[in-house]
Every structure is written in structure tokens, then in C-alpha cells.
Design an enzyme around this catalytic site. Structure first.
Site, PDB file in Angstrom:
ATOM      1  N   GLU A 466     -18.580  22.955   5.499  1.00  0.00           N
ATOM      2  CA  GLU A 466     -19.076  22.655   6.847  1.00  0.00           C
ATOM      3  C   GLU A 466     -20.239  23.571   7.237  1.00  0.00           C
ATOM      4  O   GLU A 466     -20.488  23.783   8.424  1.00  0.00           O
ATOM      5  CB  GLU A 466     -17.933  22.786   7.854  1.00  0.00           C
ATOM      6  N   SER A 605     -11.081  19.694   9.140  1.00  0.00           N
ATOM      7  CA  SER A 605     -10.203  18.547   9.371  1.00  0.00           C
ATOM      8  C   SER A 605     -10.629  17.282   8.650  1.00  0.00           C
ATOM      9  O   SER A 605      -9.803  16.408   8.407  1.00  0.00           O
ATOM     10  CB  SER A 605     -10.105  18.273  10.879  1.00  0.00           C
ATOM     11  N   TYR A 670     -19.434  13.684  12.510  1.00  0.00           N
ATOM     12  CA  TYR A 670     -20.586  14.512  12.847  1.00  0.00           C
ATOM     13  C   TYR A 670     -21.889  13.745  13.088  1.00  0.00           C
ATOM     14  O   TYR A 670     -22.822  14.288  13.668  1.00  0.00           O
ATOM     15  CB  TYR A 670     -20.809  15.576  11.761  1.00  0.00           C
ATOM     16  N   ARG A 709      -8.465  23.377  19.185  1.00  0.00           N
ATOM     17  CA  ARG A 709      -8.445  21.924  19.351  1.00  0.00           C
ATOM     18  C   ARG A 709      -7.338  21.371  18.472  1.00  0.00           C
ATOM     19  O   ARG A 709      -7.317  21.618  17.265  1.00  0.00           O
ATOM     20  CB  ARG A 709      -9.793  21.321  18.937  1.00  0.00           C
ATOM     21  N   ASP A 711      -5.508  18.127  16.890  1.00  0.00           N
ATOM     22  CA  ASP A 711      -5.704  16.706  16.580  1.00  0.00           C
ATOM     23  C   ASP A 711      -4.339  16.020  16.483  1.00  0.00           C
ATOM     24  O   ASP A 711      -3.411  16.542  15.851  1.00  0.00           O
ATOM     25  CB  ASP A 711      -6.467  16.556  15.259  1.00  0.00           C
ATOM     26  N   GLU A 726      -3.072  18.559  13.003  1.00  0.00           N
ATOM     27  CA  GLU A 726      -3.474  19.927  12.672  1.00  0.00           C
ATOM     28  C   GLU A 726      -4.057  20.605  13.893  1.00  0.00           C
ATOM     29  O   GLU A 726      -4.333  19.962  14.922  1.00  0.00           O
ATOM     30  CB  GLU A 726      -4.477  19.954  11.526  1.00  0.00           C
ATOM     31  N   ASN A 728      -7.179  23.306  15.027  1.00  0.00           N
ATOM     32  CA  ASN A 728      -8.453  23.923  14.643  1.00  0.00           C
ATOM     33  C   ASN A 728      -8.710  25.151  15.523  1.00  0.00           C
ATOM     34  O   ASN A 728      -8.754  25.033  16.747  1.00  0.00           O
ATOM     35  CB  ASN A 728      -9.602  22.928  14.809  1.00  0.00           C
ATOM     36  N   GLY A 732     -15.799  22.765  16.503  1.00  0.00           N
ATOM     37  CA  GLY A 732     -17.240  22.595  16.470  1.00  0.00           C
ATOM     38  C   GLY A 732     -17.861  22.658  17.856  1.00  0.00           C
ATOM     39  O   GLY A 732     -17.224  22.331  18.858  1.00  0.00           O
TER      40      GLY A 732
END
Length: 769
Positions: A466, A605, A670, A709, A711, A726, A728, A732
Site C-alpha cells: 500500500e 484489508s 482506491y 476503522r 469493516d 477486521e 484497521n 487511509g
């Protein structure tokens, strides 16, 4: 250090020193060496030198027109140079010494050059275990007050003298004459002031008998017209005086009880009495000298006030139990009703070894002690010798700090309003008081919340899959923080560690140096993602540097990055997660039936993510995921995908994620416009609150802090059952990222979001500190 054999065999005779040849001083930045350099310069003699590191002293020498090379290297020495060495220079390790030998240059000790410079003066030498610097300075101040213009050479900078040396034009010179390594034997005294004598510098003298013999030989060089001035209150000094056959004058504290000095403490009254006795022997009136001594404010690092406010910060050179007692007594006299905190750094293993109980007894005179590691100087560690052994013997509250670099943080925890705190010792503890004063001047959390500007580094880039996403996050964060008034620089740890950056866009002046030292940044904002970023690696480095940073700590980051471990912890907290299986090779048997999801266990992720509808597609998905390491295979939970950001104790609005086409993979995540983000998610109010509660529960279960965050999937066939995929820990922060978009929907702009993360990080660091 110097050995007796080195002194006897490695240095040329003092008589060979010449003013017609240039001098090169190795270790020129030291107090004693810089004083010699200035004396040479003022006499019009060519001088230059080198030192291991740049400092205020080397800068001032260059301003005085003395060239200084930083770093000890070969090719510094030229044929014909007279090479002068500080006693801290190890002969066999010095490239300058190697060059001097090769070029047949003459080599001398610093003390030899000092003796040569003073050969035409009547010299008052001040020696003894304690009080040399202050007594020498007082004699100088007293002589000046009495109308003389003496040469003064002190082992520390004296503010009222403008440095460690004063070049006078009278017949008298007053010099600090140190007994370490027998350096005072290179001086020719007319008057010797012996302040006291205790066993010290055992690395050289070894025992009391050797030290006493050395001092006796020195005072025996006093001519018949000269005299020994000694402290009759001191056992060691009196023992030397008894064996001296020349003129001698004893002094005691009773002679100075009525003195009103600017420098507090009985030890300074004793110093003043000895100084006055020497001045009278030199032919000057005590009444004329006394005003100068009473007004004397002290040398640097002798109970020097660095900061005076709600907390008073003092810097002091005391490094022997007797000196510690004297300094604490003086501070009690000056600040009788205030709590005294002493931050002490022992100096030398050899000194500490024989005085551990004495150090503890002296330090117990303080109210609180901060005790750090031994400053080794030129010594190797000695088995069983540690400052912790002093800490064990203390009865007063003690904070043991194994590394001096973290004394300031510990001091901030320990001090209270109206405290007096003193940094004490002869090593690099000298940096402590200025650093603490600087720390007290940093913005408070309230001031940061109110808009105080910080120096911030935004870490971005990295070496994960990433990386490019992180570059975009970093630039967005930089823009947001600059709009809030912060001074912001970008740093790519990977580029710096590998030695070069891809382009000037990813470089900034200073590099890693911005993370070290007194002028380092206030905060590191983590805009990195994936491996070596979200897994605790970079957080561990910043913990070692004791730098505040955004996001979760090492443990929470590592746990959240391990998807299998995260699932286990969440299940233990009664949070629904998909059924799953960990595999490490493609030949392992898969127990989960298709349709399923295959993804790396420790990546972002959507990195390496595959959606597998039929078993024929599984081998390719496994190969893709296993390229990133251990792989997690999970049941494919069908339904609505949502993501719920959390800011500390507050869950933001759930975001519904709906790819325009296909699944929510890396590209759809993205690429701008590839996914619809519906805020709030199209769920009932009850379900929205349930999702927020689950996100908060996940955040706390993993021990996260800052922004996260979570998910989730809302099952389409189980009455909206919510399943967590999961968590994070470094979401981002690009224009398509879920966290800033959710925050924006709640009226929190990107600059406000980043500012919250800054304040939260500073608040978390303050709680730890």
C-alpha cells in the site's frame, strides 16, 4: 585516561615547546583545551585543532579565528606542528597521534603547554578534590576587585569572565591545577591553595597513599618565598600540610561565618576564605578583594540556575558524595521551604565502585532522587557496578532511569509546582537542565487544543503493497495540518533507511536527525499503511525514541494486523466473526466450503484479496495470497458491506460500501468513483447504533487508541446479523478513504480530523509520561 608509563615515555619535554611553530590541539572543544587555544591566539601564535563533535565551544573558537576540524581523522596534522593532547585522547586510537608520529611531530600534554604559557608569571595554583573551579574563580574575581589584572585559567566557563580564561597583564596568574593524571606537576606554583583531599581518580592513583604522595610532591615545589594555603578543617589537606616544611597558612569555616556571598553554602564560604588568604599572600588587601568575591555569581554548572519560574531548574557539577552533600546543603540554604529533586548521574565506574554507600547517604538528603546510568567517560563497564546499586540503598523516593536520555520524561512525571530540581554530575547530565527547561516551555495539551503550532513529521510511503496509497495519505495529511498552522515535513522511513530517496519530493533536510536531540519534532503523524507500518514495527521505533505518534500502540497494532489473532480476541469478546481457517501452504486441506474469501493474514484489508465462487478458482487465489505470507480463508459473508470509523471513545457514522461493478477489491477501494460510499449506511437507526457499538467494542477489545476503522458485513439472510471482518489501526486518509468521508458527513473537516488525531496522540503520550 593517561597511565604513568604514557606520561613518562610518550610526550616530549616541556622545554622543547616553541612559539615559532604552529600548534594543533586534539580535543580542542574541551573547557581546558579551548582556554589554551584562546591564550595562544591572543598571543599571536598559530593554533588550530579538532574535536569529535561540534559544540557551542567549537563555534566560539571559530568565531575567534581558530580553525576547528570536526571529527578525528588522519591528514589533519602537518609537518612541523606541535601536537597538544587532551588527557581524554587515547593515544593508540587517535589518527592525529598516528600522523604526528609518522611526521615526527612533537607531542605534548595540555598541562605542559599551560605550564609553558605561564612560565613568566607568578602562579597561584588551586588544587584539591573539591572546590577547585570556584576557588580559582573567586581568587581571580578578588584580585580584579583589588586592582590587579591577573591571568585566570579555570576548568569551566565563568560568565563574568566571558569564558574559562582571562588574559591579564599583571605578574600574577591563578590556575585550576588538577590532580588527575598528575597534570599539576607541569605547573610551577608560587602559592598553592589546597582546598581538601579525598581519595579520587582511583583509575590513575589507585589508592590514598599514591594520591597523597603525588600531592606532597607538588606542594614541595613551592619556593621558599611562596606558601601553602590549606583548609585546616579537612583531614586530607591537614595531613599534607603537616609534612610540608615551608610556609603554610591554614583556614577554616570559622574564619568565614560572617561572609555574605552570592553563592550559597558552607563549602563556598570555605572557598572564599581560602581565596582571601591567597590574595593577601599575593600582596593585595582583603578589604579591596572582598567585594569581588562576595559579588561572584559562580562558574557554569556550579549551582547554576537555568530556569526560575513555577519550577526552578539548576545545573551542578557535583560528582562525589562530599560535593553532593555540599550542593544539597547550599540548596537547602537558598530554598529552605521548597521540595528538592536531584537528578544524579554517577561519573566513572572506578569512582562509583568504592563509594556506593556514600553516594546513597548523600543523595538521601534530597526529597526525591532521579538516578540514571553511570557516565563511563574513558572506562569500560565493570561487572557488578551499576547506579541501580545506589538506588537500592536509598530511603527517600527514587526513580531509577536506566538511560539518561529519558531523564527529562521521568522528571516531568516526578516534579510538582514550586519544586527545585537539580541535574547533578560530571558527565553528559549537563544536557539535562536545559532540556528540561525546554520541555517545560513546550505547549500544553490545552494550548495545543487551542491551536498552538507544533513541528510535525508525517511518515508516509514505506515498503508495503500500500506504499502508493500511503504517499497520497501523507500529502493529504500534510496539507490539512499546514492549514491548522503546524510546521509539517514528510518523511519516508524506507527511503531514508535505504540511503536515498526516489526524488526530491520524498526528501527533506535533516532526515532522521529530525527525530533526535533537543530540537527534534514534537510529533510523528503516521500516514503509513500495511506491513512495517500498521503491524507495530514503526510504532516500536518511535517508542524507543520516546516520540509521540498518532494511532495505536505496538501491541494493538500487531494484534490488529494479524487477522487470525484479531478474530480469536473478538470471538472471546462475543463479537461475531466469519468462520475461518489459517493455512501456510497450498497443499493443506481446506475445511471451508465455497463460496469463500482468501486473503493474506497480515496485509491491508484488500491486498492479495480474492473472492472464490467455485473450488476450481481456489488454487490461483491461494497462490496469489500465499505470495504475501500466511493466508486466511473465510466463509464469504453475503450482504451489505459497511465500515465504521472510531475516534477514541466515539464511533462515527457507518459507511455503506457499494462497488459500481465487481467486488470491493484494491482497485475499487482506491480508484476515485469506483465505489459508492453511502453515509450513513442504509440501515435502520437501531442497526446503525448497533454497528457503532460493535466498532467501539472492537476498538477497546484490541486495546486500540486514536482513530480506527472496523469493516463489517450485514448478512442478507439472517435478519441483518452483523459480522466483523477486521479492524484497521491506521485507516487511509486519501480523498477516497472511508474515515475522512465519514467524518466529513458529521461536520468534521479533514483539517479538523487530523488536528483531533494530533491532540489525541499528544494527550496519550502525556498520560504515559
Amino acid at each position: 585516561m593517561r597511565t604513568p608509563l604514557e606520561i613518562e615515555t610518550e610526550f616530549n619535554e616541556t622545554d622543547l615547546i616553541s612559539d615559532s611553530k604552529p600548534f594543533f590541539l586534539v580535543g580542542i572543544g574541551g573547557a581546558g583545551m579551548s582556554a589554551i587555544a584562546l591564550m595562544l591566539k591572543r598571543r599571536g601564535i598559530s593554533v588550530r585543532g579538532s574535536d569529535s563533535t561540534a559544540s557551542d565551544t567549537t563555534d566560539s573558537l571559530e568565531r575567534a579565528g581558530i580553525p576547528v576540524e570536526i571529527g578525528h581523522k588522519s591528514s589533519r596534522i602537518e609537518s612541523g606542528d606541535q601536537v597538544i593532547l587532551s588527557d581524554a585522547i587515547v593515544l593508540e586510537d587517535s589518527p592525529e597521534v598516528s600522523d604526528a608520529r609518522r611526521l615526527s611531530c612533537q607531542i605534548f600534554r595540555r598541562s605542559q603547554l599551560l605550564g609553558w604559557l605561564l612560565k613568566d608569571r607568578k602562579v597561584i595554583c588551586v588544587t584539591g578534590t573539591h572546590g577547585k573551579t570556584t576557588t580559582t574563580s573567586m581568587i581571580g574575581a578578588g584580585l580584579r576587585s583589588a586592582g590587579a589584572n591577573p591571568t585566570i585559567v579555570v576548568g569551566a566557563s565563568v560568565p563574568e569572565f566571558g569564558g574559562p580564561v582571562v588574559e591579564g597583564d599583571s605578574e600574577w596568574a591563578v590556575v585550576e591545577a588538577c590532580e588527575a593524571y598528575d597534570s599539576f606537576h607541569d605547573l610551577a606554583p608560587n602559592i598553592v591553595v589546597l582546598t581538601n583531599l579525598e581519595l579520587d581518580h582511583v583509575d590513575f592513583h589507585k589508592n590514598w597513599e599514591n594520591l597523597k604522595a603525588s600531592v606532597s610532591r607538588f606542594v614541595a615545589t613551592i619556593p621558599a618565598v611562596g606558601a601553602l594555603v590549606y583548609c585546616s578543617d579537612d583531614k586530607g589537606a591537614s595531613e599534607i600540610a603537616r609534612e610540608f616544611e615551608g610556609k603554610k597558612i591554614g583556614y577554616s569555616l570559622s574564619h568565614g561565618e560572617d561572609l555574605e556571598l552570592s553563592t550559597p553554602g558552607d563549602h563556598n564560604r570555605l572557598n572564599a576564605v581560602g581565596a582571601l588568604a591567597a590574595i593577601e599572600l599575593a600582596g593585595y588587601r582583603i578589604d579591596d578583594a572582598l567585594p569581588g568575591i562576595e559579588a561572584f555569581q559562580g562558574a557554569e554548572r556550579r549551582l547554576q540556575v537555568i530556569h526560575d519560574g513555577e519550577v526552578t531548574i539548576i545545573d551542578d557539577y557535583a560528582h562525589h558524595p562530599t560535593e553532593i552533600r555540599a550542593s544539597i546543603s547550599a540548596l537547602r540554604e537558598r530554598y529552605p521551604d521548597r521540595r528538592l529533586v536531584v537528578a544524579f548521574q554517577p561519573h566513572l565506574y572506578s569512582r562509583t565502585a568504592g563509594l556506593i554507600p556514600e553516594f546513597a547517604s548523600a543523595l538521601d538528603l534530597a526529597d526525591v532522587v532521579l538516578l540514571t546510568d553511570i557516565y563511563p567517560a574513558r572506562e569500560a563497564p565493570m561487572p557488578g557496578i551499576s547506579s541501580y546499586r545506589i538506588a537500592e540503598l536509598l530511603s527517600e523516593p527514587c526513580h531509577y532511569v536506566p538511560s539518561r536520555h529519558f531523564l527529562v520524561e521521568e522528571a516531568l512525571r516526578a516534579i510538582e509546582s514550586n519544586d527545585v530540581i537539580v541535574g547533578m554530575g560530571a558527565g553528559n547530565i549537563s544536557e539535562f537542565a536545559p532540556q528540561l527547561a525546554n520541555a517545560l516551555n513546550q505547549p500544553t495539551i490545552l494550548e495545543i487544543e487551542s491551536g498552538a503550532s507544533l513541528n510535525i513529521v508525517v511518515a508516509y510511503g514505506g515498503d508495503s503493497a500500500e506504499r502508493e496509497v500511503s504517499l497520497c495519505s501523507g500529502l493529504a495529511v500534510q496539507k490539512a495540518l499546514e492549514s491548522k498552522g503546524h510546521v509539517v515535513k514528510l518523511i519516508d522511513f524506507t527511503d531514508l533507511l535505504c540511503g536515498k530517496a526516489q526524488s526530491s519530493a520524498f526528501r527533506f533536510k535533516g532526515g532522521f536527525s529530525r527525530l533526535f536531540g533537543q530540537d527534534r519534532v514534537d510529533l510523528v503523524f503516521l500516514a503509513v499503511h500495511g506491513t512495517n507500518a500498521e503491524d507495530g514495527a514503526i510504532q516500536g521505533l518511535l517508542e524507543l525514541l520516546h516520540l509521540p505518534y498518532t494511532g495505536s500502540g505496538v501491541q494493538a497494532s500487531a494484534i490488529a494486523m494479524d487477522k487470525s489473532l484479531t478474530k480469536a480476541i473478538l470471538e472471546r469478546n462475543r463479537i461475531r466473526v466469519p468462520k475461518g481457517q489459517m493455512i501456510r501452504s497450498k497443499i493443506e486441506e481446506i475445511s471451508i466450503e465455497t463460496p469463500l474469501i482468501v486473503k493474506p493474514n497480515a496485509q491491508g484489508s484488500t491486498v492479495g484479496l480474492s473472492f472464490v465462487e467455485i473450488s476450481d478458482d481456489l488454487p490461483k487465489a491461494l497462490e496469489r495470497s500465499l505470495a504475501y505470507g500466511d493466508t486466511l480463508i473465510e466463509e464469504w459473508v453475503r450482504g451489505m458491506e459497511i465500515s465504521v470509523p472510531v475516534l477514541g471513545e466515539r464511533a462515527l457514522l457507518p459507511v455503506e460500501i457499494e462497488p459500481v461493478q465487481g467486488q470491493y477489491d484494491f482497485a475499487n477501494k482506491y480508484l476515485p468513483g469506483a465505489t459508492k460510499e453511502i453515509i450513513p449506511a442504509r440501515m435502520t437507526e437501531e442497526k446503525l447504533k448497533e454497528a457503532q457499538a460493535i466498532a467501539l467494542k472492537c476498538h477497546k477489545a484490541l486495546g486500540c487508541r486514536g482513530a480506527t476503522r472496523t469493516d463489517m458485513m450485514v448478512r442478507e439472510d439472517c435478519k441483518g446479523e452483523i459480522v466483523v471482518l477486521e479492524v484497521n489501526t491506521l485507516p487511509g486518509l486519501t480523498e477516497t478513504s472511508l474515515l475522512p468521508n465519514s467524518a466529513n458527513a458529521m461536520g468534521i473537516s479533514m483539517p479538523e480530523l487530523c488536528q483531533w488525531m494530533v491532540v489525541d496522540a499528544m494527550r496519550c503520550h502525556a498520560k504515559k509520561a
